[in-house]
Design a protein around this motif. Structure first.
Motif, mmCIF file in Angstrom:
data_model
loop_
_atom_site.group_PDB
_atom_site.id
_atom_site.type_symbol
_atom_site.label_atom_id
_atom_site.label_comp_id
_atom_site.label_asym_id
_atom_site.label_seq_id
_atom_site.Cartn_x
_atom_site.Cartn_y
_atom_site.Cartn_z
ATOM 1 N N ALA A 10 0.834 -1.193 0.000
ATOM 2 C CA ALA A 10 0.000 0.000 0.000
ATOM 3 C C ALA A 10 0.874 1.252 0.000
ATOM 4 O O ALA A 10 0.381 2.342 -0.163
ATOM 5 N N GLY A 11 2.191 1.066 0.144
ATOM 6 C CA GLY A 11 3.099 2.183 0.053
ATOM 7 C C GLY A 11 3.350 2.903 1.354
ATOM 8 O O GLY A 11 3.983 3.954 1.364
ATOM 9 N N SER A 12 2.888 2.379 2.481
ATOM 10 C CA SER A 12 3.055 3.117 3.724
ATOM 11 C C SER A 12 4.403 2.835 4.387
ATOM 12 O O SER A 12 5.222 3.711 4.479
ATOM 13 N N THR A 13 4.650 1.605 4.829
ATOM 14 C CA THR A 13 5.881 1.321 5.568
ATOM 15 C C THR A 13 6.398 -0.071 5.229
ATOM 16 O O THR A 13 5.680 -0.903 4.695
ATOM 17 N N VAL A 14 7.648 -0.267 5.590
ATOM 18 C CA VAL A 14 8.272 -1.583 5.509
ATOM 19 C C VAL A 14 8.357 -2.086 6.929
ATOM 20 O O VAL A 14 8.754 -1.354 7.835
ATOM 21 N N SER A 15 8.008 -3.355 7.139
ATOM 22 C CA SER A 15 7.964 -3.888 8.497
ATOM 23 C C SER A 15 9.360 -4.005 9.096
ATOM 24 O O SER A 15 10.372 -4.029 8.395
ATOM 25 N N TYR A 16 9.397 -4.084 10.403
ATOM 26 C CA TYR A 16 10.650 -4.251 11.146
ATOM 27 C C TYR A 16 11.388 -5.506 10.675
ATOM 28 O O TYR A 16 12.607 -5.480 10.452
ATOM 29 N N GLU A 17 10.661 -6.588 10.490
ATOM 30 C CA GLU A 17 11.271 -7.847 10.065
ATOM 31 C C GLU A 17 11.850 -7.744 8.656
ATOM 32 O O GLU A 17 12.922 -8.279 8.373
ATOM 33 N N GLU A 18 11.156 -7.068 7.771
ATOM 34 C CA GLU A 18 11.662 -6.934 6.403
ATOM 35 C C GLU A 18 12.910 -6.060 6.369
ATOM 36 O O GLU A 18 13.858 -6.348 5.633
ATOM 37 N N LYS A 19 12.932 -5.012 7.162
ATOM 38 C CA LYS A 19 14.137 -4.183 7.245
ATOM 39 C C LYS A 19 15.316 -5.007 7.744
ATOM 40 O O LYS A 19 16.435 -4.864 7.254
ATOM 41 N N GLY A 20 15.071 -5.868 8.728
ATOM 42 C CA GLY A 20 16.126 -6.735 9.230
ATOM 43 C C GLY A 20 16.635 -7.682 8.154
ATOM 44 O O GLY A 20 17.837 -7.947 8.068
ATOM 45 N N THR A 21 15.736 -8.179 7.332
ATOM 46 C CA THR A 21 16.134 -9.069 6.245
ATOM 47 C C THR A 21 16.998 -8.320 5.236
ATOM 48 O O THR A 21 18.019 -8.846 4.779
ATOM 49 N N TRP A 22 16.614 -7.094 4.897
ATOM 50 C CA TRP A 22 17.422 -6.294 3.964
ATOM 51 C C TRP A 22 18.814 -6.036 4.531
ATOM 52 O O TRP A 22 19.823 -6.183 3.818
ATOM 53 N N SER A 23 18.906 -5.674 5.808
ATOM 54 C CA SER A 23 20.217 -5.384 6.390
ATOM 55 C C SER A 23 21.059 -6.656 6.489
ATOM 56 O O SER A 23 22.265 -6.634 6.239
ATOM 57 N N PHE A 24 20.436 -7.792 6.820
ATOM 58 C CA PHE A 24 21.156 -9.072 6.875
ATOM 59 C C PHE A 24 21.709 -9.433 5.507
ATOM 60 O O PHE A 24 22.864 -9.861 5.373
ATOM 61 N N LEU A 25 20.910 -9.229 4.475
ATOM 62 C CA LEU A 25 21.354 -9.523 3.108
ATOM 63 C C LEU A 25 22.537 -8.643 2.729
ATOM 64 O O LEU A 25 23.544 -9.130 2.194
ATOM 65 N N ALA A 26 22.439 -7.359 3.002
ATOM 66 C CA ALA A 26 23.521 -6.433 2.652
ATOM 67 C C ALA A 26 24.813 -6.778 3.391
ATOM 68 O O ALA A 26 25.902 -6.783 2.797
ATOM 69 N N VAL A 27 24.704 -7.122 4.665
ATOM 70 C CA VAL A 27 25.886 -7.443 5.453
ATOM 71 C C VAL A 27 26.503 -8.766 4.980
ATOM 72 O O VAL A 27 27.732 -8.895 4.907
ATOM 73 N N ALA A 28 25.677 -9.736 4.628
ATOM 74 C CA ALA A 28 26.200 -11.020 4.136
ATOM 75 C C ALA A 28 26.991 -10.818 2.849
ATOM 76 O O ALA A 28 28.085 -11.375 2.675
ATOM 77 N N ILE A 29 26.453 -10.024 1.954
ATOM 78 C CA ILE A 29 27.153 -9.758 0.694
ATOM 79 C C ILE A 29 28.449 -8.987 0.956
ATOM 80 O O ILE A 29 29.510 -9.343 0.434
ATOM 81 N N ALA A 30 28.369 -7.941 1.747
ATOM 82 C CA ALA A 30 29.549 -7.108 2.016
ATOM 83 C C ALA A 30 30.624 -7.908 2.753
ATOM 84 O O ALA A 30 31.815 -7.798 2.425
ATOM 85 N N GLY A 31 30.236 -8.713 3.737
ATOM 86 C CA GLY A 31 31.206 -9.497 4.495
ATOM 87 C C GLY A 31 31.963 -10.477 3.612
ATOM 88 O O GLY A 31 33.192 -10.590 3.701
#
Length: 163
Positions: A17-38
């Motif tokens: 609906a375009g309002s917000t991204v959930s706390y869990e989804e944000k955590g998944t995005w940050s985990f993905l970024a850190v896994a790739i960067a590491g």
């Protein structure tokens, strides 16, 4: 003809609906970024030596340890920074988040099993420890990527069909 699945409005969640991204989804995005960067940092430390030195002589243990420890620390810091700059409305996982997490972890864990089997086979043939450790490490990274990708697709598509 629309390619959107025929889901009820509540199944699409607030994300579509375009309002917000959930706390869990944000955590998944940050985990993905850190896994790739590491893993990219690890490869940047080890690959130049691997091109010119026999693998038995490459110093790979401490770069691997430090990138794993660094990724854990970076994951914590990334999660804190994301919540500082883009705070979530709530921090409790709902039933949809739990189902997405379970499914993502099940999918990702397949690569952990593959890594263990690869290490076992490499041990049978008495391959250098470098290859055994790196087979396990790359499978951990692939598990993180596959798990995160599964979860993110589920969040974008509105979760999974409940039977």
């Amino acid at each position: 003809m629309s390619r959107e699945p025929d889901l009820p409005d509540d199944a699409l969640g607030a994300d579509r609906a375009g309002s917000t991204v959930s706390y869990e989804e944000k955590g998944t995005w940050s985990f993905l970024a850190v896994a790739i960067a590491g893993y990219a940092v690890y490869l940047s430390l080890v690959l130049p030596a691997a091109l010119t030195t026999p693998v038995a002589e490459i110093e790979w243990v401490w770069p691997m340890v430090w990138t794993i420890v660094g990724a854990i620390g970076a994951g914590i810091v990334a999660r804190i920074l994301v919540e500082m700059f883009w705070p979530s409305d709530g921090y409790a996982a709902d039933e949809r988040d739990k189902e997405i997490d379970r499914t993502g972890e099940r999918v990702g864990n397949s690569f952990i099993v593959i890594g263990a089997l690869a290490a076992l086979v490499l041990c049978w043939f008495r391959v250098d420890w470098f290859w055994i450790a790196n087979a396990i490490y790359v499978c951990f990274v692939l598990a993180a990527l596959l798990s995160s990708a599964t979860k993110l697709v589920a969040y974008r598509r509105g979760g999974f069909q409940t039977w």
